[in-house]
Design a protein around this motif. Sequence first.
Motif, PDB file in Angstrom:
ATOM      1  N   SER A 200      19.835  36.922  39.807  1.00 58.14           N
ATOM      2  CA  SER A 200      18.628  37.538  39.254  1.00 58.14           C
ATOM      3  C   SER A 200      18.086  36.794  38.038  1.00 58.14           C
ATOM      4  N   GLU A 201      18.858  35.862  37.490  1.00 67.39           N
ATOM      5  CA  GLU A 201      18.399  35.117  36.324  1.00 67.39           C
ATOM      6  C   GLU A 201      17.371  34.071  36.759  1.00 67.39           C
ATOM      7  N   ALA A 202      16.155  34.232  36.304  1.00 68.14           N
ATOM      8  CA  ALA A 202      15.080  33.311  36.662  1.00 68.14           C
ATOM      9  C   ALA A 202      14.626  32.540  35.430  1.00 68.14           C
ATOM     10  N   VAL A 203      14.158  31.334  35.645  1.00 68.31           N
ATOM     11  CA  VAL A 203      13.646  30.487  34.571  1.00 68.31           C
ATOM     12  C   VAL A 203      12.133  30.417  34.699  1.00 68.31           C
ATOM     13  N   ILE A 204      11.430  30.833  33.649  1.00 67.62           N
ATOM     14  CA  ILE A 204       9.974  30.798  33.636  1.00 67.62           C
ATOM     15  C   ILE A 204       9.540  29.766  32.608  1.00 67.62           C
ATOM     16  N   VAL A 205       8.818  28.755  33.069  1.00 61.78           N
ATOM     17  CA  VAL A 205       8.330  27.700  32.196  1.00 61.78           C
ATOM     18  C   VAL A 205       6.870  27.996  31.856  1.00 61.78           C
ATOM     19  N   SER A 206       6.592  28.147  30.567  1.00 64.95           N
ATOM     20  CA  SER A 206       5.226  28.450  30.142  1.00 64.95           C
ATOM     21  C   SER A 206       4.360  27.198  30.226  1.00 64.95           C
ATOM     22  N   ALA A 207       3.042  27.390  30.034  1.00 65.07           N
ATOM     23  CA  ALA A 207       2.113  26.265  30.093  1.00 65.07           C
ATOM     24  C   ALA A 207       2.387  25.271  28.969  1.00 65.07           C
ATOM     25  N   ASN A 208       2.694  25.774  27.768  1.00 68.25           N
ATOM     26  CA  ASN A 208       2.989  24.881  26.643  1.00 68.25           C
ATOM     27  C   ASN A 208       4.259  24.081  26.903  1.00 68.25           C
ATOM     28  N   GLU A 209       5.267  24.743  27.469  1.00 64.66           N
ATOM     29  CA  GLU A 209       6.515  24.049  27.772  1.00 64.66           C
ATOM     30  C   GLU A 209       6.299  22.986  28.850  1.00 64.66           C
ATOM     31  N   ARG A 210       5.476  23.292  29.831  1.00 66.92           N
ATOM     32  CA  ARG A 210       5.196  22.312  30.883  1.00 66.92           C
ATOM     33  C   ARG A 210       4.483  21.087  30.315  1.00 66.92           C
ATOM     34  N   MET A 211       3.543  21.329  29.384  1.00 74.53           N
ATOM     35  CA  MET A 211       2.848  20.213  28.747  1.00 74.53           C
ATOM     36  C   MET A 211       3.817  19.364  27.925  1.00 74.53           C
ATOM     37  N   ALA A 212       4.740  20.047  27.221  1.00 71.14           N
ATOM     38  CA  ALA A 212       5.715  19.310  26.409  1.00 71.14           C
ATOM     39  C   ALA A 212       6.637  18.478  27.293  1.00 71.14           C
ATOM     40  N   LEU A 213       7.087  19.045  28.399  1.00 70.93           N
ATOM     41  CA  LEU A 213       7.957  18.298  29.309  1.00 70.93           C
ATOM     42  C   LEU A 213       7.210  17.125  29.939  1.00 70.93           C
ATOM     43  N   THR A 214       5.953  17.326  30.266  1.00 75.59           N
ATOM     44  CA  THR A 214       5.156  16.233  30.820  1.00 75.59           C
ATOM     45  C   THR A 214       5.010  15.093  29.812  1.00 75.59           C
ATOM     46  N   TYR A 215       4.763  15.476  28.557  1.00 78.84           N
ATOM     47  CA  TYR A 215       4.628  14.455  27.519  1.00 78.84           C
ATOM     48  C   TYR A 215       5.940  13.685  27.346  1.00 78.84           C
ATOM     49  N   ILE A 216       7.053  14.413  27.311  1.00 81.87           N
ATOM     50  CA  ILE A 216       8.359  13.755  27.165  1.00 81.87           C
ATOM     51  C   ILE A 216       8.610  12.807  28.336  1.00 81.87           C
ATOM     52  N   HIS A 217       8.251  13.247  29.533  1.00 83.23           N
ATOM     53  CA  HIS A 217       8.495  12.437  30.730  1.00 83.23           C
ATOM     54  C   HIS A 217       7.619  11.191  30.772  1.00 83.23           C
ATOM     55  N   ASP A 218       6.367  11.327  30.338  1.00 80.30           N
ATOM     56  CA  ASP A 218       5.412  10.233  30.526  1.00 80.30           C
ATOM     57  C   ASP A 218       5.286   9.306  29.325  1.00 80.30           C
ATOM     58  N   ASN A 219       5.598   9.790  28.119  1.00 76.53           N
ATOM     59  CA  ASN A 219       5.249   9.042  26.921  1.00 76.53           C
ATOM     60  C   ASN A 219       6.427   8.710  26.004  1.00 76.53           C
ATOM     61  N   THR A 220       7.635   8.989  26.415  1.00 78.45           N
ATOM     62  CA  THR A 220       8.790   8.672  25.568  1.00 78.45           C
ATOM     63  C   THR A 220       9.708   7.706  26.302  1.00 78.45           C
ATOM     64  N   PRO A 221      10.450   6.883  25.560  1.00 81.47           N
ATOM     65  CA  PRO A 221      11.386   5.938  26.213  1.00 81.47           C
ATOM     66  C   PRO A 221      12.477   6.667  26.982  1.00 81.47           C
ATOM     67  N   GLN A 222      13.087   5.966  27.918  1.00 85.22           N
ATOM     68  CA  GLN A 222      14.147   6.572  28.718  1.00 85.22           C
ATOM     69  C   GLN A 222      15.392   6.885  27.901  1.00 85.22           C
ATOM     70  N   ASN A 223      15.615   6.176  26.810  1.00 81.73           N
ATOM     71  CA  ASN A 223      16.805   6.415  25.989  1.00 81.73           C
ATOM     72  C   ASN A 223      16.517   7.328  24.807  1.00 81.73           C
ATOM     73  N   SER A 224      15.393   8.048  24.834  1.00 85.57           N
ATOM     74  CA  SER A 224      15.085   8.968  23.744  1.00 85.57           C
ATOM     75  C   SER A 224      15.973  10.208  23.826  1.00 85.57           C
ATOM     76  N   VAL A 225      16.146  10.873  22.696  1.00 87.35           N
ATOM     77  CA  VAL A 225      16.995  12.053  22.595  1.00 87.35           C
ATOM     78  C   VAL A 225      16.143  13.239  22.156  1.00 87.35           C
ATOM     79  N   THR A 226      16.237  14.339  22.872  1.00 85.00           N
ATOM     80  CA  THR A 226      15.483  15.541  22.544  1.00 85.00           C
ATOM     81  C   THR A 226      16.434  16.575  21.949  1.00 85.00           C
TER      82      THR A 226
END
Length: 234
Positions: A200-226
């Motif tokens: 029953s545990e579901a994960v809901i990703v908000s619009a702001n979180e999706r934008m942040a993840l997209t930015y991390i994926h597209d604009n940060t180096p592969q060896n970056s640390v979050t």
Amino acid sequence: MALSLLIYLEMQSPIYLSSTASLSLGLNSLSNPQEWPYRFINEWPFSTKIHDLLSGLIRNSTVFKWVWQILSICTHVALSMIGIPLLIITSIYLFCQPAHQEFLLFRSLIVWITVVSALGVTCLKLSYDDFSLAGELLLLIRWYPFLLMIPGLYQVYQFLQPHISLTRPTQISLVVAFVVIYLAAQQLARPSILMTALYSEAVIVSANERMALTYIHDNTPQNSVTLTDKYLKD
């Protein structure tokens, strides 16, 4: 033990950050009801009522935590991991005559491994987290008593054989029927309370979180640390 020592020595190498893989003895938080990743250890019958009862009887918080740690881990191993049928069969085998004679060394080894592992689960601490060592050790305990079930079942069979006059084909048919009925019942049964809660545990990703993840994926180096204090499991 030798493999464990090699792993421990490997964890002391400079590859690991300083003080992140140090081993110590003490009370870990595996049975703490407030630590939600470890709540499955307290998922045994009447655990909540027994916890409340003990907390009222034992006023010293340190003593109470140790008592609850030992009780919760032992009960979880006995009821949830080993299970009542295997526990009964193993107990029968431990008190039968062959276990005290030709299988004494085998029985002693299995009992020793089980007890020492349970003690390690109770008091081993790792500076990284509590589950990486003690929790993983907990998951292995179930396999040790399983080795005693094989001769235990044979002892039960030898005891019942003179009292049951069944032919060999009939015995084989009963065993096959039992296995088929068990598998069918397992498939048709409802999920347990623990499995229902996990599903029953579901994960809901908000619009702001999706934008942040997209930015991390597209604009940060592969060896970056979050660094974040929110996404422990999700």
